[in-house]
Design a protein around this motif. Structure first.
Motif, PDB file in Angstrom:
ATOM      1  N   THR A 173       0.828  -1.203   0.000  1.00  0.00           N
ATOM      2  CA  THR A 173       0.000   0.000   0.000  1.00  0.00           C
ATOM      3  C   THR A 173       0.866   1.258   0.000  1.00  0.00           C
ATOM      4  O   THR A 173       0.593   2.210  -0.748  1.00  0.00           O
ATOM      5  CB  THR A 173      -0.946   0.028   1.226  1.00  0.00           C
ATOM      6  OG1 THR A 173      -0.185  -0.197   2.425  1.00  0.00           O
ATOM      7  CG2 THR A 173      -2.026  -1.030   1.108  1.00  0.00           C
ATOM      8  N   ARG A 174       1.921   1.257   0.816  1.00  0.00           N
ATOM      9  CA  ARG A 174       2.799   2.429   0.887  1.00  0.00           C
ATOM     10  C   ARG A 174       3.457   2.721  -0.463  1.00  0.00           C
ATOM     11  O   ARG A 174       3.468   3.853  -0.938  1.00  0.00           O
ATOM     12  CB  ARG A 174       3.896   2.217   1.944  1.00  0.00           C
ATOM     13  CG  ARG A 174       3.402   2.288   3.374  1.00  0.00           C
ATOM     14  CD  ARG A 174       4.462   1.806   4.362  1.00  0.00           C
ATOM     15  NE  ARG A 174       3.928   1.726   5.711  1.00  0.00           N
ATOM     16  CZ  ARG A 174       3.976   2.713   6.602  1.00  0.00           C
ATOM     17  NH1 ARG A 174       4.551   3.853   6.284  1.00  0.00           N
ATOM     18  NH2 ARG A 174       3.463   2.547   7.802  1.00  0.00           N
ATOM     19  N   SER A 175       4.017   1.679  -1.080  1.00  0.00           N
ATOM     20  CA  SER A 175       4.729   1.876  -2.353  1.00  0.00           C
ATOM     21  C   SER A 175       3.771   2.251  -3.481  1.00  0.00           C
ATOM     22  O   SER A 175       4.107   3.079  -4.342  1.00  0.00           O
ATOM     23  CB  SER A 175       5.505   0.607  -2.727  1.00  0.00           C
ATOM     24  OG  SER A 175       4.632  -0.509  -2.840  1.00  0.00           O
ATOM     25  N   THR A 176       2.570   1.675  -3.474  1.00  0.00           N
ATOM     26  CA  THR A 176       1.602   1.988  -4.529  1.00  0.00           C
ATOM     27  C   THR A 176       1.096   3.417  -4.390  1.00  0.00           C
ATOM     28  O   THR A 176       1.008   4.162  -5.377  1.00  0.00           O
ATOM     29  CB  THR A 176       0.411   1.005  -4.485  1.00  0.00           C
ATOM     30  OG1 THR A 176       0.894  -0.328  -4.577  1.00  0.00           O
ATOM     31  CG2 THR A 176      -0.541   1.267  -5.638  1.00  0.00           C
ATOM     32  N   TYR A 177       0.763   3.816  -3.172  1.00  0.00           N
ATOM     33  CA  TYR A 177       0.314   5.198  -2.945  1.00  0.00           C
ATOM     34  C   TYR A 177       1.430   6.187  -3.302  1.00  0.00           C
ATOM     35  O   TYR A 177       1.176   7.242  -3.897  1.00  0.00           O
ATOM     36  CB  TYR A 177      -0.101   5.398  -1.488  1.00  0.00           C
ATOM     37  CG  TYR A 177      -1.474   4.875  -1.137  1.00  0.00           C
ATOM     38  CD1 TYR A 177      -2.586   5.189  -1.920  1.00  0.00           C
ATOM     39  CD2 TYR A 177      -1.670   4.096   0.004  1.00  0.00           C
ATOM     40  CE1 TYR A 177      -3.848   4.719  -1.585  1.00  0.00           C
ATOM     41  CE2 TYR A 177      -2.940   3.616   0.343  1.00  0.00           C
ATOM     42  CZ  TYR A 177      -4.017   3.931  -0.460  1.00  0.00           C
ATOM     43  OH  TYR A 177      -5.265   3.463  -0.129  1.00  0.00           O
ATOM     44  N   ALA A 178       2.669   5.857  -2.936  1.00  0.00           N
ATOM     45  CA  ALA A 178       3.803   6.758  -3.230  1.00  0.00           C
ATOM     46  C   ALA A 178       3.979   6.921  -4.732  1.00  0.00           C
ATOM     47  O   ALA A 178       4.206   8.038  -5.230  1.00  0.00           O
ATOM     48  CB  ALA A 178       5.077   6.198  -2.602  1.00  0.00           C
ATOM     49  N   GLN A 224       3.548  10.445  -6.993  1.00  0.00           N
ATOM     50  CA  GLN A 224       4.593  10.940  -7.893  1.00  0.00           C
ATOM     51  C   GLN A 224       4.060  11.190  -9.300  1.00  0.00           C
ATOM     52  O   GLN A 224       4.593  12.019 -10.046  1.00  0.00           O
ATOM     53  CB  GLN A 224       5.748   9.936  -7.951  1.00  0.00           C
ATOM     54  CG  GLN A 224       6.577   9.873  -6.665  1.00  0.00           C
ATOM     55  CD  GLN A 224       7.692   8.842  -6.750  1.00  0.00           C
ATOM     56  OE1 GLN A 224       7.816   8.107  -7.724  1.00  0.00           O
ATOM     57  NE2 GLN A 224       8.525   8.795  -5.712  1.00  0.00           N
ATOM     58  N   ASN A 225       3.017  10.456  -9.658  1.00  0.00           N
ATOM     59  CA  ASN A 225       2.432  10.616 -10.996  1.00  0.00           C
ATOM     60  C   ASN A 225       1.187  11.501 -10.983  1.00  0.00           C
ATOM     61  O   ASN A 225       0.447  11.559 -11.968  1.00  0.00           O
ATOM     62  CB  ASN A 225       2.070   9.241 -11.568  1.00  0.00           C
ATOM     63  CG  ASN A 225       3.305   8.443 -11.964  1.00  0.00           C
ATOM     64  OD1 ASN A 225       3.897   8.666 -13.014  1.00  0.00           O
ATOM     65  ND2 ASN A 225       3.708   7.519 -11.107  1.00  0.00           N
ATOM     66  N   GLY A 226       0.967  12.174  -9.851  1.00  0.00           N
ATOM     67  CA  GLY A 226      -0.111  13.146  -9.774  1.00  0.00           C
ATOM     68  C   GLY A 226      -1.511  12.575  -9.663  1.00  0.00           C
ATOM     69  O   GLY A 226      -2.489  13.263  -9.970  1.00  0.00           O
ATOM     70  N   VAL A 227      -1.627  11.324  -9.240  1.00  0.00           N
ATOM     71  CA  VAL A 227      -2.946  10.702  -9.094  1.00  0.00           C
ATOM     72  C   VAL A 227      -3.629  11.241  -7.842  1.00  0.00           C
ATOM     73  O   VAL A 227      -3.030  11.294  -6.763  1.00  0.00           O
ATOM     74  CB  VAL A 227      -2.826   9.162  -9.001  1.00  0.00           C
ATOM     75  CG1 VAL A 227      -4.201   8.523  -8.781  1.00  0.00           C
ATOM     76  CG2 VAL A 227      -2.175   8.604 -10.256  1.00  0.00           C
TER      77      VAL A 227
END
Length: 338
Positions: free
Chosen positions: A228-233, A237-240
């Motif tokens: 979850t942490r890596s996916t949210y990060a 970074q891609n402005g989602v």
């Protein structure tokens, strides 16, 4: 004179009642102390963990019944899931698929509360202690690892959860493996085990329980945290935008992956736990391991029922982690990974 045709009385003696009552009070007191000692606000983690674990384990009970019967019944183990289900219903009736629902719900309510509560409460102090230790010398630099800190917390919480779950899991497995042992339900089953096997009868599965719960908790909690942490990060970074849909889809993906990892890592322990608790007796875990390895299945013998368990654990873990994330947010705690 008594009627010789009457079956032996299955109730408890006064001594049994004292032991049962004292054990229940001690367990309740220990749990209450644990929650209070964890600090202000920590109750939210215990509440969220208890709700998610009880709910997610209660829903797929029929799948778990089939899995357990396949593990302990030589006649069923070669059958497919559908064939085994059909055989169980024909032999014991449809109600047999709900065997162990009571101890499953109550047992996993306590197990989930401790597992998630202890894990979350330990993360800050363990992380701080490892960072401090890593700064003492270059040889300890590897201790400055978030992964190591989370894995350590998960291992401790998995062991603590094993202590809470062991008696209820012993009752559940006995009910599934021997449907005629306690026709009146799980409370009767627990009382009969206590009466005829003593307190140790409810705890003889502690060793395989630890073999199952510790790897299960480490892989499940840690992988869910990091995914979850890596996916949210990556999304940030891609402005989602962190919309409601994102906060559902991310934990759902992470929970599904965590379910696969935790199922595989805990399967040998689950197999041993089923065999230790299936019937009355004092077979030791190492004896069961030796017996499995001596069969024509070899190491594959530890993975009997893995396909059924992938379905079972997949449902449980995915539901559990989604419910945990949802209840946490209702209690005012940020979603996992944010």
């Amino acid at each position: 004179m008594g009627d010789a045709s009457q079956p032996p009385h299955d109730g408890m003696t006064t001594g049994d009642k004292v032991v049962f009552g004292a054990s229940s009070i001690a367990a309740a007191a220990a749990f209450f102390w644990l929650v209070v000692a964890s600090g202000p606000g920590a109750w939210r983690y215990y509440l969220s963990g208890g709700i998610c674990a009880a709910t997610s384990h209660a829903i797929p009970v029929p799948v778990d019944v089939v899995k357990t019967r396949k593990q302990v019944d030589p006649v069923l183990y070669r059958k497919s899931f559908v064939e085994a289900t059909k055989a169980i219903v024909e032999q014991d009736g449809a109600g047999a698929l709900l065997a162990g629902l009571g101890p499953t719900t109550w047992g996993y309510m306590l197990e989930g509360a401790v597992k998630f509560g202890v894990y979350e409460v330990l993360k800050p102090p363990v992380r701080k202690a490892l960072i401090s230790a890593s700064s003492t010398t270059a040889a300890f630099a590897f201790l400055n690892s978030k992964l190591l800190a989370f894995a350590t917390c998960a291992a401790v919480s998995g062991f603590a959860a094993s202590i809470m779950l062991c008696p209820m899991e012993a009752v559940r497995i006995r009910m599934v493996a021997e449907p005629s042992f306690a026709p009146q339900g799980w409370i009767q089953c627990g009382l009969k085990m206590l009466k005829y096997e003593g307190v140790e009868g409810l705890w003889k599965g502690m060793t395989p329980m630890v073999y199952k719960q510790v790897p299960y908790t480490v892989t499940k909690n840690v992988s869910f945290d990091f995914l979850t942490r890596s996916t949210y990060a990556a999304m940030r970074q891609n402005g989602v935008v962190m919309s409601s849909a994102v906060k559902v889809s991310v934990p759902m993906f992470a929970a599904f992956v965590a379910s696969l990892l935790s199922c595989v890592s805990s399967q040998p322990g689950d197999m041993l736990l089923s065999l230790v608790n299936a019937h009355k007796g004092k077979r030791r875990t190492k004896d069961i391991v030796r017996d499995i390895l001596r069969t024509d299945r070899g190491i594959k013998g530890f993975f009997v029922g893995i396909k059924t368990r992938l379905l079972h654990v997949g449902i449980i873990v995915t539901l559990q982690l989604l419910i945990y994330d949802f209840v946490k947010r209702l209690c005012g705690i940020a979603a996992t990974g944010l």
